[in-house]
Design a protein around this motif. Structure first.
Motif, PDB file in Angstrom:
ATOM      1  N   UNK A 139      -1.262  -9.580 -23.021  1.00 36.05           N
ATOM      2  CA  UNK A 139      -2.230  -9.527 -22.294  1.00 36.05           C
ATOM      3  C   UNK A 139      -1.967  -7.755 -22.160  1.00 36.05           C
ATOM      4  N   UNK A 140      -3.179  -7.091 -22.165  1.00 40.08           N
ATOM      5  CA  UNK A 140      -3.122  -5.788 -21.137  1.00 40.08           C
ATOM      6  C   UNK A 140      -3.349  -5.372 -19.996  1.00 40.08           C
ATOM      7  N   UNK A 141      -2.407  -5.661 -18.886  1.00 44.10           N
ATOM      8  CA  UNK A 141      -2.082  -4.890 -18.237  1.00 44.10           C
ATOM      9  C   UNK A 141      -2.804  -3.528 -17.245  1.00 44.10           C
ATOM     10  N   UNK A 142      -3.275  -3.313 -16.719  1.00 48.15           N
ATOM     11  CA  UNK A 142      -3.894  -1.650 -16.165  1.00 48.15           C
ATOM     12  C   UNK A 142      -3.418  -1.766 -14.318  1.00 48.15           C
ATOM     13  N   UNK A 143      -2.736  -0.931 -13.958  1.00 51.30           N
ATOM     14  CA  UNK A 143      -2.996  -0.381 -12.454  1.00 51.30           C
ATOM     15  C   UNK A 143      -2.998   0.570 -12.017  1.00 51.30           C
ATOM     16  N   UNK A 144      -4.058   0.565 -11.705  1.00 53.73           N
ATOM     17  CA  UNK A 144      -4.771   1.785 -11.471  1.00 53.73           C
ATOM     18  C   UNK A 144      -4.804   2.337  -9.778  1.00 53.73           C
ATOM     19  N   UNK A 165      -9.620  -1.187 -22.222  1.00 57.03           N
ATOM     20  CA  UNK A 165      -8.597  -1.973 -23.005  1.00 57.03           C
ATOM     21  C   UNK A 165      -7.434  -3.012 -22.245  1.00 57.03           C
ATOM     22  N   UNK A 166      -8.496  -2.925 -21.453  1.00 56.99           N
ATOM     23  CA  UNK A 166      -7.227  -3.982 -19.966  1.00 56.99           C
ATOM     24  C   UNK A 166      -8.634  -5.270 -20.144  1.00 56.99           C
ATOM     25  N   UNK A 167      -7.396  -6.417 -19.694  1.00 55.53           N
ATOM     26  CA  UNK A 167      -7.824  -7.721 -20.046  1.00 55.53           C
ATOM     27  C   UNK A 167      -7.749  -8.059 -18.140  1.00 55.53           C
ATOM     28  N   UNK A 168      -6.355  -7.637 -17.430  1.00 55.66           N
ATOM     29  CA  UNK A 168      -6.734  -7.484 -16.526  1.00 55.66           C
ATOM     30  C   UNK A 168      -5.929  -6.174 -15.550  1.00 55.66           C
ATOM     31  N   UNK A 169      -6.159  -5.828 -14.191  1.00 55.09           N
ATOM     32  CA  UNK A 169      -6.168  -4.946 -13.914  1.00 55.09           C
ATOM     33  C   UNK A 169      -5.760  -5.285 -11.968  1.00 55.09           C
TER      34      UNK A 169
END
Length: 313
Positions: free
Chosen positions: A28-33, A203-207
């Motif tokens: 997955x593509x995981x973002x940290x915002x 593009x993120x699947x999760x964040x």
């Protein structure tokens, strides 16, 4: 693929991370915002132990990195690629030389290095540019070199440290599209940090949303959008707050173009006033949010109907 448990990082009297948990699934593509100072960069550097956490554990691909000694840790890091905000290219080397550098450190024979560099430059859209110097490249091209270098060791995990924040919007989108393609074609797990909501939306699947060294909320984009009161939803759909008395906010996570509101009006004795709303594209799926005011004898039945149709209230 990545699991951080109870991460704490303290610099003197400053607590940069305060009990952070992170769970990133394989592929997955995981973002940290978060904004500057939220702890994002510290978290990323703790994932590959460029910063050793004060407390807590980091496991990548089943290996507890915090338990490894120096030699084993260096070998484990070879399976974790890193993309930097300001490219971090060596000006004294050509494009090919920059991409080849980690392969040299790993002791890969010259012929294999050259083959791999050619393959990687083609993969990131820089075929034929191997003899150029970094100062001959645009910002987007420099970042493509950085991505190729990060992929040199065939990593299973790619870490991205604000990889698009120094780029213009059009170039940002091209780099995000490249990362999405690499995620799909190579099965890469990507952990990226950003302060830009558009990156998460694209593009993120999760964040995970961070503030003051803590994770405020985390999960898949789809789950958070369905969660009443989610901060992510409020930031993606910035409807005026506080909501007017008696109003209801509807979130459409299926097809937001379905005529659900008009169905409600036809089926039930209610009036619907639309107060605001928008539709956003989140990782390829359309999601809508609408603020309305309902009045009439069958308001409760109308709300039950909306819930049955998958609308989040």
């Amino acid at each position: 693929m990545i699991q951080a448990s109870g991460l704490r990082k303290v610099y003197g009297n400053t607590v940069a991370l305060d009990g952070v948990d992170l769970h990133v699934r394989e592929g997955e593509i995981y973002g940290v915002l978060g904004q500057s100072g939220a702890g994002k960069s510290t978290l990323l550097r703790c994932v590959n132990l460029l910063e050793r956490p004060t407390a807590g554990t980091v496991t990548v691909a089943g290996q507890d990195l915090t338990a490894l000694r120096s030699g084993d840790l260096n070998r484990a890091r070879q399976r974790i690629g890193m993309i930097h905000q300001h490219f971090a290219l060596l000006s004294s080397r050509t494009v090919a030389g920059n991409v080849a550098f980690p392969l040299e450190v790993m002791g890969v024979p010259r012929a294999e290095r050259e083959r791999r560099v050619t393959e990687l430059l083609d993969l990131v859209g820089l075929s034929g540019r191997g003899g150029d110097r970094p100062n001959q490249l645009s910002g987007g091209q420099k970042q493509r070199v950085g991505i190729a270098r990060a992929l040199a060791g065939n990593p299973s995990v790619l870490l991205s440290d604000e990889a698009t924040s120094a780029l213009d919007p059009a170039t940002t989108q091209s780099i995000l599209s490249l990362l999405k393609r690499l995620n799909t074609e190579l099965g890469l797990t990507i952990l990226l940090i950003t302060h830009e909501m558009n990156v998460v939306k694209s593009i993120c699947d999760s964040v995970a949303i961070m503030s003051d060294g803590r994770v405020e909320e985390s999960g898949t984009i789809a789950d958070l959008i369905r969660t009443p009161g989610s901060r992510l939803t409020r930031e993606i759909f910035p409807l005026p707050e506080p909501a007017p008395a008696g109003s209801i906010t509807l979130t459409f996570t299926g097809d937001p173009h379905q005529p659900v509101v008009s169905e409600v009006v036809r089926k039930f004795d209610v009036d619907v006033s639309i107060l605001g709303g928008s539709i956003e594209n989140l990782a390829g799926s359309a999601v809508g949010r609408l603020r309305v005011s309902l009045s009439g004898d069958e308001e409760a039945s109308a709300l039950d109907f909306l819930r049955a149709r998958g609308v989040v209230l």
